[in-house]
Design an enzyme around this catalytic site. Structure first.
Site, mmCIF file in Angstrom:
data_model
loop_
_atom_site.group_PDB
_atom_site.id
_atom_site.type_symbol
_atom_site.label_atom_id
_atom_site.label_comp_id
_atom_site.label_asym_id
_atom_site.label_seq_id
_atom_site.Cartn_x
_atom_site.Cartn_y
_atom_site.Cartn_z
ATOM 1 N N SER A 177 -11.384 -0.802 -0.415
ATOM 2 C CA SER A 177 -10.127 -1.073 0.305
ATOM 3 C C SER A 177 -10.059 -1.498 1.882
ATOM 4 O O SER A 177 -9.579 -2.344 2.488
ATOM 5 C CB SER A 177 -9.502 0.669 -0.257
ATOM 6 O OG SER A 177 -8.812 0.767 -0.606
ATOM 7 N N HIS A 198 -3.445 5.593 4.042
ATOM 8 C CA HIS A 198 -4.685 5.145 3.360
ATOM 9 C C HIS A 198 -4.233 3.253 3.958
ATOM 10 O O HIS A 198 -4.705 2.008 3.742
ATOM 11 C CB HIS A 198 -4.318 4.847 2.102
ATOM 12 C CG HIS A 198 -5.741 3.725 0.911
ATOM 13 N ND1 HIS A 198 -4.999 2.667 1.138
ATOM 14 C CD2 HIS A 198 -6.757 4.055 1.327
ATOM 15 C CE1 HIS A 198 -6.023 1.515 0.328
ATOM 16 N NE2 HIS A 198 -7.203 2.849 0.735
ATOM 17 N N ASP A 237 0.961 -0.624 -0.146
ATOM 18 C CA ASP A 237 0.716 -0.190 -0.240
ATOM 19 C C ASP A 237 0.832 1.260 0.127
ATOM 20 O O ASP A 237 2.043 1.332 -0.811
ATOM 21 C CB ASP A 237 -1.301 -0.015 1.351
ATOM 22 C CG ASP A 237 -2.187 0.671 1.161
ATOM 23 O OD1 ASP A 237 -2.431 1.555 0.921
ATOM 24 O OD2 ASP A 237 -3.430 -0.247 0.980
#
EC number: 3.4.21.-
Length: 506
Positions: free
Chosen positions: A381, A215, A183
């Protein structure tokens, strides 16, 4: 292909990505392109044919061709400034890939070098490199309640006032399991990781060993955070493939997958040699996506073949997940997103490539900026790390590989099948008929893997009507519970306000 960290909220209409193939000479290797992705100019991923065993000679050859062409351009520029010679500096060989089922390399090459590569007998095909990015990125509202997503995967029936913030789990869930979060990186110093998060690898050249986006940290928290995670004892390894703006290249993502697969293989060897006590296996999460990439799908499948259990996000375009990578990688567990109201999230991709659903709307988890930061965001996600954590959770319920009670490894194929088999069937509304309507379940807190599997699947009871639900809610009048009731009602209301969570986009 354009890789979007499949989080937060997407634009709803998206054209189905397709491949185009360029061939100039009949014997030349084809050059694949995705019509839906933004290409990185002169950047390519080269995949070898199956007969290639030792790639080192080819690597030396391509560098020599690259150097020769670079030198010739420099000489031409010296001779005459009037000649149409490119001033661009080409970097040459970038990454090499060596996974079971995938051997190749990536690089930044001029047209002459590319043509030489295409005509080399070792080369099967070439894929144009393309951008990847986080899917979404709107800053959502933050709720201070415990994550409802954890509660949902531990209860069979729809969440109620009494269960919506109660996560049932085995205390040692995740113990002995490594999780590679591929990520934007991870805030490894966050208190919720209790020292169990470590930096694995930064793939983008020149980028810092930190998560400047948030994220990746959010995904890691859902996987293994003490408060926010599914597998609360798992160890997280940050594999940074996207920069702080949430974007990157496909070639870097493939290299990140290779790093995770090789790290897992090294851990297995160390465990067999008694150097990694208590090791039970590895999982990976990849909450990013974009156009279709044969190379990325092949890399993920190869990593799974190497024993790495893999969860990937289905995508946020309300479209067929088979048209996106890595969602289309058949060996991975492809995860769609659900809501607190047990609906398929309006943005979640669907189709035969989806394997399972997990909570993905308004998910609270760890964040960047401090050791205590949290944030609430949405997307597939956020659904995928629930499954990566659940894979780690299930692996941890087995005896360690160096234990006297060690059993045969649960293969990724077997655990994927078991995870789907024990899921809650028919739990969600608004699921297309060509999509598996299965919601993830963790066994309801049991620490006995065999018992969980033997219980098998479960079909939900018919949901109460709106009138029955209202009547039931009306009867909750205990004053001491009123504050919790308000929290639950606000959460349900929030889950139903679609436009609020996409910056006003419908």
């Amino acid at each position: 292909m354009k890789y979007s960290l499949i989080a937060a909220l997407p634009a709803l209409a998206a054209a189905s990505p397709t491949f185009s193939t360029e061939t100039i000479h009949k014997q030349s290797a084809p050059v694949l392109s995705s019509t839906s992705a933004k290409e990185v100019p002169n950047s390519y991923m080269v995949v070898f044919k199956k007969h290639v065993k030792d790639a080192s000679k080819h690597h030396d050859w391509v560098q020599s061709v690259h150097s020769k062409n670079t030198q010739e351009r420099m000489e031409l520029r010296k001779r005459s400034s009037d000649l149409p010679v490119s001033n661009e500096v080409f970097a040459g060989l970038k990454h090499t890939y060596e996974l079971s089922g995938l051997k190749g390399y990536s690089g930044h090459f001029d047209d002459e070098t590319l043509e030489a590569i295409r005509n080399h007998p070792d080369v099967d095909y070439i894929e144009r490199d393309s951008e990847v990015r986080i899917l979404g990125g709107d800053e959502p509202e933050t709720e201070n309640n415990s994550p409802w997503g954890l509660a949902r995967i531990s209860h069979r029936d729809s969440l109620s006032f009494g269960t919506w913030n109660k996560y049932l789990y085995a205390a040692d869930g995740g113990e002995g399991v490594d999780v590679y979060v591929i990520d934007t990186g991870t805030n490894v110093d966050h208190v919720d990781f209790e020292g169990r998060a470590k930096w694995g690898k930064t793939i983008p050249n020149g980028d810092a060993d930190e998560d400047g986006n948030g994220h990746g940290t959010h995904c890691s928290g859902t996987v293994a955070g003490k408060k926010y995670g599914v597998a609360k004892k798992a160890h997280v390894y940050a594999v940074k493939v996207l920069r702080s703006n949430g974007s990157g290249t496909m070639s870097d993502v493939v290299k990140g997958v290779e790093f995770a697969a090789k790290s897992h293989s090294e851990a297995v060897s160390a465990a067999k040699n008694g150097k990694k006590k208590g090791f039970k296996g590895s999982t990976a999460n990849m909450s990013l996506g974009g156009g279709k990439s044969t190379t990325l799908d092949m890399a993920v499948n190869a990593a799974v073949d190497a024993g790495l259990h893999f969860a990937v996000a289905a995508g946020n375009d309300n479209a067929d997940s088979c048209n996106y990578s890595p969602a289309a990688a058949e060996n991975a567990v492809t995860v769609g997103a659900s809501t607190l109201l047990d609906e398929r999230a309006y943005f979640s991709n669907y189709g035969k490539c989806n394997d399972i659903f997990a909570p993905g709307l308004n998910i609270l988890s760890t964040w960047i900026g401090s050791k205590h930061a949290t944030n609430t965001i949405s997307g597939t996600s956020m659904a995928s790390p629930h499954i990566a954590g659940l894979l780690a959770y299930m692996l941890s319920l087995q005896p360690a590989k160096d234990s006297a009670y060690a059993v045969a490894d649960i293969t990724p194929k077997k655990l994927k099948a078991n995870l789907i088999a024990i899921g809650t069937v028919g739990a969600l509304s608004d699921v297309p008929s060509n999509t598996a309507n299965v919601l993830a379940w963790n066994g309801g807190g049991s620490s006995n893997y065999t018992d969980i599997i033997e219980k098998g699947g479960y079909t939900v009871k018919k949901a109460a009507s709106k009138e029955e639900e209202k009547e039931s809610e009306f009867r909750i009048t205990i004053p001491s519970l009123s504050e919790l009731e308000d929290d639950f009602e606000k959460a349900k209301e929030s889950a139903g306000r679609k436009a609020h969570h996409v910056g006003g986009k419908l």
